[in-house]
Design an enzyme around this catalytic site. Structure first.
Site, short mmCIF file in Angstrom:
data_model
loop_
_atom_site.label_atom_id
_atom_site.label_comp_id
_atom_site.label_asym_id
_atom_site.label_seq_id
_atom_site.Cartn_x
_atom_site.Cartn_y
_atom_site.Cartn_z
N CYS A 119 39.52 37.99 44.27
CA CYS A 119 39.97 36.67 43.90
C CYS A 119 38.81 35.77 43.51
CB CYS A 119 40.75 36.03 45.04
SG CYS A 119 41.32 34.42 44.59
N ASN B 166 37.86 47.32 38.30
CA ASN B 166 37.76 45.95 37.82
C ASN B 166 36.32 45.74 37.33
OD1 ASN B 166 38.31 43.20 37.41
ND2 ASN B 166 39.68 43.16 39.18
#
Lengths: 308, 303
Positions: free
Chosen positions: B132, B194
């Protein structure tokens, strides 16, 4: 880095896809057919392309990149300066300022090199011209002259009775690029050192000739492309003398296609919008110029901004 | 694509080709319908969505690096409510399986997002973003601590009406441990990697080239790392894997499958070369011909 500014727009967020691009670009291959020095730190690049489904409009840009290397990786946004369609293919011309790794390598390209081209993209100047437009005044600084060359050619198609004047400024005569652009009629030149034409900034030339330029009354429209301080100064004049101003911003982009959200700028509501799709051409009234000049993001964008 | 030679099975469904649009590089699937048609992909992963809209990070948001790029977009998005109202009705009918990527700033927001996405009709799967950027510290704990990741997956999974894919961060000590924790907690599939946390400095301005200090590195420069991690994870778990990270050629995509991926994600490639998707698919067919293979199924390895 992106030209950072504050725009008024009805879009809530830049990733709202209910706002579609004006034109659908296509990807193709462009072969370098001409490349030449066009002024200090500026070169002319002309590519031969297959026929495109649609012609670019003045103010739109192309993303141009290398097929033979991944370094530099990203395509570069280049304003379209000329476009000619033939029966079997077309030619597109760009005026490119050497700014970094990508444009430096482009400047070293040889004839015959095949480049990746995605175009046409972004909003154009032409949408701001109605059929009854009597006069269009283009104000260009440095390579900001590129879209104005195409504008000068296309304007007659949109508004046959309009006369087109181009005020073109650079720091010195060496930086002027008119030789490669076929500029002739209605051209007014300013150089900061006075080595050609009016001595001073192009905005000062505009101010000096304002009465003459705007003689057609408020129906004269002013289009501008160049460094941010030039656009800012011109907007001051537009506010003071109440003429319509449309500006085109220079700004690096990641993809140019509205996918990466890398070129965002802030609008009046403090939301981010995509410069590649909402711009690069925008009505000056939609820009919050005062917030723009206070923004720290200007420094990040590489502008040492000192309002005159 | 008339041929079905590129068909692959994934989460109980036959996918027409193994190319997945990676989250964040293909918007909401409708931005460039002609230049990069949604139908080109086997599946489409949407840009990350959250329960409430996110403004994203201040520009500059992108900095080019050798054979790659850093981004600090900051998960800007319209929020699931606006997405469901304005975008989903147009996306649904496309016939391409859609994976909705989602995130939250805390566990409650993650749960809320999972619930809201589960209310949509016709999704294929949901992809939980295990990091996040809005709360970097929490994001980094979430991504790297197998126990925290496990707890989140356990609390999200029962809320998901669609298969749950967990997207792993490479910015961890052991990606296999996090992968195993997700598998044990009920994840249906994994996607990796990612972006890698990186930095670029403008030495003249003496500041970060991004509006934030750090950004996520993507593009061809991260491919070898992605490949190694897919290989590592494929030997640690039984879950199907969406392998991604710098894939830009048919060889890269085939390599990903040989390393253990069921599907291959492409992200940065889409920003640079929209033709790349078709080039990869054509290159895969040529590979099958060259190796005397009829179909892509069976190619997947565990190298």
């Amino acid at each position: 880095m992106p030209t950072s500014c504050f725009f008024r727009t009805s879009t809530a967020l830049s990733s709202d896809v209910s706002v579609r691009p004006v034109s659908s670009p296509c990807q193709t291959e462009g072969e370098v057919v001409a490349i030449a020095q066009a002024g200090a730190g500026v070169f002319w690049l002309e590519l031969a392309l297959p026929l495109l489904p649609m012609s670019p409009m003045a103010g739109q840009f192309a993303m141009v990149g290398f097929k033979d290397t991944q370094d530099p990786l990203l395509n570069r946004p280049l304003s379209i300066a000329s476009f000619e369609a033939g029966s079997t293919g077309c030619r597109v011309g760009f005026l490119v300022a050497i700014r970094g790794k990508g444009t430096k390598r482009l400047a070293e390209a040889r004839q015959g090199l095949k480049l990746r081209v995605i175009m046409p993209m972004g909003q154009s100047f032409l949408r701001y011209i109605g059929p009854g437009q009597r006069r269009v005044i283009a104000v260009a600084g440095g390579v900001g002259v590129a879209p104005m060359v195409l504008l000068g050619r296309q304007i007659k198609e949109v508004s046959p009775e309009a006369d087109f004047l181009l005020l073109y400024g650079a720091r010195t005569k060496a930086e002027l690029t008119k030789r490669h652009l076929g500029l002739a009629d209605g051209l007014y030149v300013a150089t900061e050192d006075g080595s050609e034409g009016f001595k001073g900034r192009v905005t000062e030339l505009f101010e000096a000739e304002r009465t003459l330029l705007l003689e057609a009354g408020r129906s004269a429209k002013v289009f501008a492309c160049g460094p941010l301080p030039m656009l800012y100064a011109l907007n001051k004049l537009a506010e003071r003398h109440r003429f319509g101003l449309v500006v085109s911003f220079e700004g690096p982009m990641g993809c140019g296609m509205g996918l990466c959200l890398g070129c965002v700028v802030e609008n009046w509501e403090g939301m981010y919008v995509k410069l590649c799709q909402k711009g690069p051409v925008m009505d000056a009234k939609d820009v919050d110029w005062e917030r723009l000049t206070r923004s720290d993001e200007l420094r990040c964008a590489g502008y040492d901004f000192k309002p005159a | 694509m008339t041929s079905n030679r590129l068909e692959v099975p994934f989460l109980g469904k036959t996918i027409k080709n193994p190319i997945a649009a990676a989250s964040g590089c293909y918007g909401y699937g409708l931005e460039q319908p002609e230049l990069l048609p949604p139908e080109a992909f086997g599946v489409i992963t949407l840009k990350g969505l959250s329960a409430s809209p996110k403004r994203g990070n201040p520009p500059p948001r992108i900095a080019e690096t050798p054979c790659g790029m850093l981004n600090s977009i900051g998960l800007e998005n319209v929020g699931i409510e606006a997405f469901a109202k304005n975008t989903w009705p147009h996306l649904r009918g496309l016939g391409v399986p859609i994976i909705a990527n989602f995130f939250g700033d805390d566990e409650t927001e993650f749960q809320k997002a999972a619930q809201m996405l589960s209310d949509l009709e016709g999704l294929f799967a949901m992809e939980l973003n295990l990091s996040c950027p809005n709360k970097p510290q929490w994001g980094s704990i979430l991504a790297s601590d197998p126990k925290v990741a496990s707890r989140l997956v356990r609390s999200i999974k029962p809320l998901c009406r669609y298969p749950l894919i967990v997207k792993l961060s490479p910015n961890v000590a052991s990606i296999s441990e996090v992968a195993k924790a997700c598998e044990d907690s009920g994840a249906d599939a994994l996607s990796l990697i990612n972006t890698l946390l990186g930095m670029a400095i403008d030495v003249d301005a003496k500041s970060s080239k991004l509006g934030t200090r750090f950004g996520g590195l993507s593009g061809p420069s991260i491919y070898p790392i992605a490949l190694r991690m897919v290989s590592e994870v494929s030997r640690s778990v039984r879950l199907p894997i969406v392998g991604m990270g710098g894939v830009s050629s048919p060889e890269d995509a085939i390599g990903m499958m040989l390393a253990g991926a069921s599907l291959v994600g492409v992200g940065t490639l889409l920003l640079v070369n929209p033709f790349g998707v078709e080039e990869i698919k054509q290159g895969m067919l040529a590979y099958l011909d060259r190796h005397g293979l009829e179909k892509l199924t069976g190619l997947q390895g565990r190298l």
